[in-house]
Design an enzyme around this catalytic site. Structure first.
Site, mmCIF file in Angstrom:
data_model
loop_
_atom_site.group_PDB
_atom_site.id
_atom_site.type_symbol
_atom_site.label_atom_id
_atom_site.label_comp_id
_atom_site.label_asym_id
_atom_site.label_seq_id
_atom_site.Cartn_x
_atom_site.Cartn_y
_atom_site.Cartn_z
ATOM 1 N N LYS A 146 3.323 4.881 15.094
ATOM 2 C CA LYS A 146 2.496 5.990 14.631
ATOM 3 C C LYS A 146 2.894 7.263 15.360
ATOM 4 O O LYS A 146 3.092 7.266 16.577
ATOM 5 C CB LYS A 146 1.011 5.698 14.893
ATOM 6 C CG LYS A 146 0.450 4.551 14.066
ATOM 7 C CD LYS A 146 0.332 4.931 12.609
ATOM 8 C CE LYS A 146 -0.360 3.837 11.816
ATOM 9 N NZ LYS A 146 -0.470 4.183 10.386
ATOM 10 N N THR A 147 3.013 8.349 14.619
ATOM 11 C CA THR A 147 3.326 9.644 15.202
ATOM 12 C C THR A 147 2.326 10.658 14.679
ATOM 13 O O THR A 147 1.515 10.366 13.809
ATOM 14 C CB THR A 147 4.737 10.114 14.816
ATOM 15 O OG1 THR A 147 4.736 10.504 13.439
ATOM 16 C CG2 THR A 147 5.773 9.014 15.007
ATOM 17 N N LYS B 15 -10.790 -1.214 8.469
ATOM 18 C CA LYS B 15 -10.994 -0.003 7.672
ATOM 19 C C LYS B 15 -12.433 0.492 7.822
ATOM 20 O O LYS B 15 -13.359 -0.303 7.907
ATOM 21 C CB LYS B 15 -10.722 -0.269 6.186
ATOM 22 C CG LYS B 15 -9.405 -0.964 5.898
ATOM 23 C CD LYS B 15 -8.232 -0.064 6.180
ATOM 24 C CE LYS B 15 -6.925 -0.652 5.671
ATOM 25 N NZ LYS B 15 -6.618 -1.992 6.144
ATOM 26 N N HIS C 285 5.349 -3.389 9.967
ATOM 27 C CA HIS C 285 5.866 -4.500 9.173
ATOM 28 C C HIS C 285 7.123 -5.090 9.811
ATOM 29 O O HIS C 285 7.375 -6.292 9.726
ATOM 30 C CB HIS C 285 6.237 -4.035 7.762
ATOM 31 C CG HIS C 285 5.065 -3.623 6.932
ATOM 32 N ND1 HIS C 285 4.984 -2.395 6.309
ATOM 33 C CD2 HIS C 285 3.918 -4.268 6.615
ATOM 34 C CE1 HIS C 285 3.861 -2.308 5.627
ATOM 35 N NE2 HIS C 285 3.186 -3.429 5.802
ATOM 36 N N ASP D 139 -6.331 -8.801 13.304
ATOM 37 C CA ASP D 139 -7.367 -8.339 12.392
ATOM 38 C C ASP D 139 -7.458 -9.231 11.151
ATOM 39 O O ASP D 139 -8.394 -9.114 10.358
ATOM 40 C CB ASP D 139 -7.120 -6.878 11.985
ATOM 41 C CG ASP D 139 -5.810 -6.685 11.239
ATOM 42 O OD1 ASP D 139 -4.896 -7.518 11.423
ATOM 43 O OD2 ASP D 139 -5.700 -5.718 10.480
ATOM 44 N N GLN E 187 -7.330 -14.131 -0.106
ATOM 45 C CA GLN E 187 -6.276 -14.440 0.861
ATOM 46 C C GLN E 187 -6.296 -15.918 1.222
ATOM 47 O O GLN E 187 -5.241 -16.532 1.391
ATOM 48 C CB GLN E 187 -6.417 -13.583 2.120
ATOM 49 C CG GLN E 187 -5.278 -13.837 3.125
ATOM 50 C CD GLN E 187 -5.253 -12.844 4.256
ATOM 51 O OE1 GLN E 187 -5.583 -11.681 4.095
ATOM 52 N NE2 GLN E 187 -4.850 -13.292 5.437
ATOM 53 N N LYS F 215 -0.915 0.854 17.039
ATOM 54 C CA LYS F 215 -0.385 1.965 17.830
ATOM 55 C C LYS F 215 1.108 2.141 17.585
ATOM 56 O O LYS F 215 1.613 3.263 17.528
ATOM 57 C CB LYS F 215 -0.648 1.677 19.314
ATOM 58 C CG LYS F 215 -0.003 2.673 20.265
ATOM 59 C CD LYS F 215 -0.261 2.230 21.702
ATOM 60 C CE LYS F 215 0.498 3.114 22.683
ATOM 61 N NZ LYS F 215 0.338 2.659 24.069
ATOM 62 N N THR G 292 0.811 -1.226 0.000
ATOM 63 C CA THR G 292 0.000 0.000 0.000
ATOM 64 C C THR G 292 0.841 1.272 0.000
ATOM 65 O O THR G 292 0.305 2.374 -0.098
ATOM 66 C CB THR G 292 -0.931 0.022 1.218
ATOM 67 O OG1 THR G 292 -0.144 -0.141 2.402
ATOM 68 C CG2 THR G 292 -1.943 -1.118 1.143
ATOM 69 N N HIS H 169 6.940 -0.144 7.065
ATOM 70 C CA HIS H 169 6.979 0.696 8.250
ATOM 71 C C HIS H 169 7.213 -0.170 9.481
ATOM 72 O O HIS H 169 7.415 -1.388 9.369
ATOM 73 C CB HIS H 169 5.706 1.537 8.379
ATOM 74 C CG HIS H 169 4.425 0.746 8.321
ATOM 75 N ND1 HIS H 169 4.055 -0.153 9.300
ATOM 76 C CD2 HIS H 169 3.438 0.724 7.397
ATOM 77 C CE1 HIS H 169 2.898 -0.688 9.000
ATOM 78 N NE2 HIS H 169 2.499 -0.177 7.834
ATOM 79 N N ARG I 154 -10.481 1.342 0.588
ATOM 80 C CA ARG I 154 -9.136 1.805 0.304
ATOM 81 C C ARG I 154 -9.058 2.383 -1.103
ATOM 82 O O ARG I 154 -9.691 1.895 -2.037
ATOM 83 C CB ARG I 154 -8.164 0.626 0.442
ATOM 84 C CG ARG I 154 -6.724 0.971 0.124
ATOM 85 C CD ARG I 154 -5.860 -0.271 0.125
ATOM 86 N NE ARG I 154 -5.674 -0.772 1.475
ATOM 87 C CZ ARG I 154 -5.185 -1.992 1.745
ATOM 88 N NH1 ARG I 154 -4.888 -2.805 0.775
ATOM 89 N NH2 ARG I 154 -5.038 -2.376 2.990
#
Length: 406
Positions: free
Chosen positions: A230-231, A82, A48, A192, A171, A227, A40, A45, A86
């Site tokens: 993330k900033t 979501k 991952h 999830d 999937q 969480k 995506t 990040h 997307r």
């Protein structure tokens, strides 16, 4: 302690099926497992990275990882977690992101001598005949059962597209294909993904008359995973062009006291005996653990040289006695000045320290911005071009520093 028990102690396991079988398989180094990564963005990040660490731990214990790049499922989009559909990506964008993922993953996982595989589900999903899918795969899924899963229930009121509704089937088909083609007998994913993973396990058992030994497991609970990393500026990326080594280091140096040990367990290879010693620290002593966490993670992602530079820059700010040459820096040009002046707001906006001038004004009004250790008194505060004969350091809040030169 086997690797499965270590995963448990580190807090990486949330749910499993067939726990005894999975424990024996993983501890014996006989698991061929996959983790999926939907492309995506053009960089992995921190979320991952937790999965990459897990893959590396299991590989070190003799198990074989399969990194599945979702070049095919990326064209659909996973509805899990979501609130809206997307944004659709072009095939060219998806391919570019896949290429970026492959390059980054190779830094952490050993793909030599068939020790690991990297595959793209576009290789089989894009060739499927739709009627064939409906007959051979769709018949194995109950719509009533699919709608009972939380990931779909959460979307029913806001609207769920038929495109997204197919994600679970795709999937599940991934696991089925990997099982047949590569002997993949285990899948990992965030909580999830639980319904999608259960779907894959059940598809294999139904298609192969219940004789298949396919198992599933989930990682750290999704609320914690989302969480992490993330900033206020967005995700913490592994690409140095998106998140600099200094900013990466600073993020981990400033994690909350309640999170530092958890992050050590999940994201580093520091032995558990050593982590247990850090668990004994309290109050200001936890800063030592944060420094270790930040250095270890920066070294893993960006190399030891960059980790040393980031640590040196941090000490210049927090401990004193070191230079700040490695602090993120923005060089201003003559075009940035109007009549020889520039506002602090414009400087922060140019450097990406704020998303908008409105955000900057609020921060200044709250006393949260300083220039060379002096609080900025008003939103219209300006600096003259000759003020930049010496470097200017702007501080936002307690954690973000940025150097400006001309």
């Amino acid at each position: 302690m086997g690797v499965y028990e270590e995963l448990q102690e580190r807090g990486l396991i949330a749910q499993v099926t067939d726990e005894n079988e999975i424990r024996d398989l993983v501890n014996a180094g006989k698991a061929v497992f996959y983790i999926g990564f939907d492309p995506t963005a053009d960089s992995l990040h921190v979320g991952h990275f937790m999965a990459l660490c897990l893959m590396k731990r299991l590989q070190m214990a003799g198990n074989k990882p399969i990194a599945l790049i979702g070049g095919g499922t990326g064209m659909i989009g996973d509805p899990s977690g979501k609130t809206d559909m997307r944004k659709m990506m072009t095939p060219e964008t998806i391919q570019h992101n896949c290429d970026c993922f492959k390059k980054q993953m190779s830094k952490f996982i050993d793909f030599s001598e068939n020790k690991a595989l990297m595959v793209n589900n576009a290789d089989w999903l894009l060739e499927l005949n739709y009627i064939e899918v409906l007959r051979e795969v769709g018949a194995c899924f109950s719509v009533n059962r699919m709608l009972s899963f939380e990931c779909y229930k959460q979307r029913m009121e806001r609207g769920l597209s038929f495109l997204e509704f197919n994600y679970m089937i795709m999937q599940s088909y991934d696991f089925y294909t990997l099982y047949k083609k590569y002997g993949c007998n285990l899948q990992f994913g965030g909580d999830d993904q639980w319904s999608n993973m259960i779907g894959g396990m059940e598809l294999i058992r139904r298609k192969l008359s219940g004789n298949a030994n396919a198992m599933t497991i989930t990682l750290l609970t999704n609320s914690e995973g989302k969480k992490m990393g993330k900033t206020e500026k967005g995700a913490v990326w592994l690409d140095a062009e998106k998140t600099s080594p200094y900013d990466f280091y600073q993020y981990w140096r400033n994690v909350g006291d309640e999170d530092v040990i958890k992050c050590m367990k999940l994201l580093t290879f520091i032995p558990m005996d050593e982590i247990r010693e850090y668990e004994k620290l309290e109050g200001a002593q936890l800063n030592k653990a944060k420094e270790v966490l930040a250095f270890e993670l920066t070294k893993m992602i960006h190399g030891e040289d960059e980790a040393n530079k980031a640590q040196s820059a941090a000490k210049a700010l927090f401990a004193g006695g070191a230079d700040n040459s490695n602090m993120p820096t923005t060089q201003l040009s003559d075009d940035d000045f109007i009549d020889g002046e520039i506002t602090v707001l414009d400087m922060m906006l140019k450097a990406g320290m704020i998303k908008s001038k409105g955000e900057g004004r609020r921060l200044i009004d709250q006393g949260g911005v300083s220039v060379n250790d002096k609080k900025v008194s008003g939103a219209l505060t300006t600096l003259k071009a000759n003020d930049f004969v010496n470097e200017i350091i702007v501080k936002k809040g307690k954690k973000m520093f940025h150097k400006f030169t001309k």
